[in-house]
Design a protein around this motif. Structure first.
Motif, PDB file in Angstrom:
ATOM      1  N   TYR A 131       0.878  -1.171   0.000  1.00  0.00           N
ATOM      2  CA  TYR A 131       0.000   0.000   0.000  1.00  0.00           C
ATOM      3  C   TYR A 131       0.917   1.223   0.000  1.00  0.00           C
ATOM      4  CZ  TYR A 131      -3.739   3.265   0.937  1.00  0.00           C
ATOM      5  OH  TYR A 131      -4.621   4.322   0.819  1.00  0.00           O
ATOM      6  N   ASP A 190      -3.325  -3.073  -2.411  1.00  0.00           N
ATOM      7  CA  ASP A 190      -4.666  -2.688  -1.960  1.00  0.00           C
ATOM      8  C   ASP A 190      -5.090  -1.318  -2.496  1.00  0.00           C
ATOM      9  OD1 ASP A 190      -5.106  -5.027  -0.671  1.00  0.00           O
ATOM     10  OD2 ASP A 190      -5.270  -4.200   1.343  1.00  0.00           O
ATOM     11  N   GLY A 191      -5.120  -1.205  -3.820  1.00  0.00           N
ATOM     12  CA  GLY A 191      -5.600   0.032  -4.438  1.00  0.00           C
ATOM     13  C   GLY A 191      -4.799   1.265  -4.056  1.00  0.00           C
ATOM     14  N   GLN A 242       0.678   0.089  -8.316  1.00  0.00           N
ATOM     15  CA  GLN A 242       0.258  -0.952  -9.275  1.00  0.00           C
ATOM     16  C   GLN A 242       0.917  -0.790 -10.633  1.00  0.00           C
ATOM     17  OE1 GLN A 242      -3.904  -2.185  -9.693  1.00  0.00           O
ATOM     18  NE2 GLN A 242      -4.175  -1.701  -7.523  1.00  0.00           N
ATOM     19  N   PRO A 265      -3.972  -7.504  -7.551  1.00  0.00           N
ATOM     20  CA  PRO A 265      -4.440  -6.368  -6.739  1.00  0.00           C
ATOM     21  C   PRO A 265      -5.856  -6.546  -6.195  1.00  0.00           C
ATOM     22  CG  PRO A 265      -4.593  -5.853  -9.060  1.00  0.00           C
ATOM     23  CD  PRO A 265      -4.018  -7.231  -8.977  1.00  0.00           C
ATOM     24  N   ARG A 266      -6.181  -5.671  -5.247  1.00  0.00           N
ATOM     25  CA  ARG A 266      -7.544  -5.598  -4.722  1.00  0.00           C
ATOM     26  C   ARG A 266      -8.004  -4.147  -4.823  1.00  0.00           C
ATOM     27  NH1 ARG A 266      -7.569  -8.619   0.911  1.00  0.00           N
ATOM     28  NH2 ARG A 266      -6.114  -6.985   1.502  1.00  0.00           N
ATOM     29  N   ALA A 267      -9.288  -3.937  -4.751  1.00  0.00           N
ATOM     30  CA  ALA A 267      -9.837  -2.603  -5.038  1.00  0.00           C
ATOM     31  C   ALA A 267      -9.503  -1.567  -3.972  1.00  0.00           C
ATOM     32  CB  ALA A 267     -11.349  -2.698  -5.207  1.00  0.00           C
ATOM     33  N   ARG A 268      -9.378  -2.012  -2.725  1.00  0.00           N
ATOM     34  CA  ARG A 268      -9.118  -1.025  -1.663  1.00  0.00           C
ATOM     35  C   ARG A 268      -8.388  -1.700  -0.508  1.00  0.00           C
ATOM     36  NH1 ARG A 268     -13.347  -1.888   2.051  1.00  0.00           N
ATOM     37  NH2 ARG A 268     -14.852  -3.365   1.208  1.00  0.00           N
ATOM     38  N   HIS A 314      -5.815 -13.819   0.095  1.00  0.00           N
ATOM     39  CA  HIS A 314      -5.966 -13.516  -1.330  1.00  0.00           C
ATOM     40  C   HIS A 314      -4.734 -14.000  -2.116  1.00  0.00           C
ATOM     41  CE1 HIS A 314      -7.308 -11.270  -4.870  1.00  0.00           C
ATOM     42  NE2 HIS A 314      -6.087 -10.763  -4.961  1.00  0.00           N
TER      43      HIS A 314
END
Length: 233
Positions: A7, A38-39, A45, A64-67, A77
């Motif tokens: 992050y 995490d976004g 990214q 990745p994840r959206a947030r 994950h």
């Protein structure tokens, strides 16, 4: 498989990936690095996508994840995509040097351990770059945990470890905490389930770029988590 939750680590990520790739190549160890971002709003990214091109998508997997959803869920994950029999978890902010990973692997083979944990509080391990307040928080957290939980490991709040994949999966199913206390719960649950833990002294260096994620809220949630574990284990 290395799980690397990120992050806002755009400055650190290329360096840590380069160090990992060099360490594994020099040691002749087959590897993959799974980046779980995490976004991040800082472009982490995009940097990870460039690294995927440079090293190849068999070595760097961006998942990745959206947030921002927390460390525990990031591991769950990332684990879905891991093909290795062993999983290394570590921070992406250069506080954990990949040079210790071959030592983790040696230690694992030596004692056939389920978990090998990096420790700052044993042998020639240590912490560099922290102010007194941060050292006191870490030492205090560790001391409290040792007194209340008797976990059979010297560094409970560290997050540089090697796990057998199936052991990590079992522990993930049992762990309920989030954030700072999560690492501690992993070791406490491991002891409960009869898993073996080996330790390797490491030097921990405070992050070079970016902001530390440890604040007052994390300390409060750590204490709450510690008391919950004390009451339930």
């Amino acid at each position: 498989s290395v799980l690397l939750p990120t992050y806002n680590e755009r400055d650190n990520l290329p360096l840590v990936v380069w160090l990992l790739a060099r360490t594994f190549s020099d040691s002749g160890i087959d590897y993959e690095i799974i980046i779980i971002d995490d976004g991040s709003p800082d472009g982490t990214q995009e940097v990870a996508q460039q690294l995927e091109k440079i090293y190849g998508s068999d070595k760097i997997l961006l998942r990745p994840r959206a947030r921002k959803l927390g460390l525990g869920t990031a591991y769950i994950h990332g684990m879905k995509y891991a093909s290795g029999d062993f999983i290394v978890i570590m921070d992406a902010d250069l506080s954990h040097h990949p040079k210790f990973i071959p030592e983790f692997i040696r230690k694992q083979k030596e004692g056939n351990f389920d978990i090998v944990s990096g420790t700052r509080y044993k042998g020639n391990g240590g912490v560099y770059g922290w102010d007194l307040k941060r050292k006191l928080i870490s030492r205090g957290a560790n001391f409290l945990t040792q007194v209340l939980l008797r976990p059979g490991a010297s560094d409970l709040t560290g997050s540089f470890r090697l796990y057998r994949k199936e052991v990590l999966q079992k522990l993930m199913e049992k762990c309920v905490s989030k954030g700072y206390v999560f690492q501690m719960e992993m070791i406490v649950r491991a002891r409960q389930l009869g898993f073996t833990v080996g330790e390797v002294p490491i030097s921990f260096v405070d992050r070079v770029y970016g902001e530390s994620k440890l604040g007052g809220n994390e300390i409060v949630s750590f204490l709450k988590g510690l008391l919950t574990l004390f009451a339930t284990t």
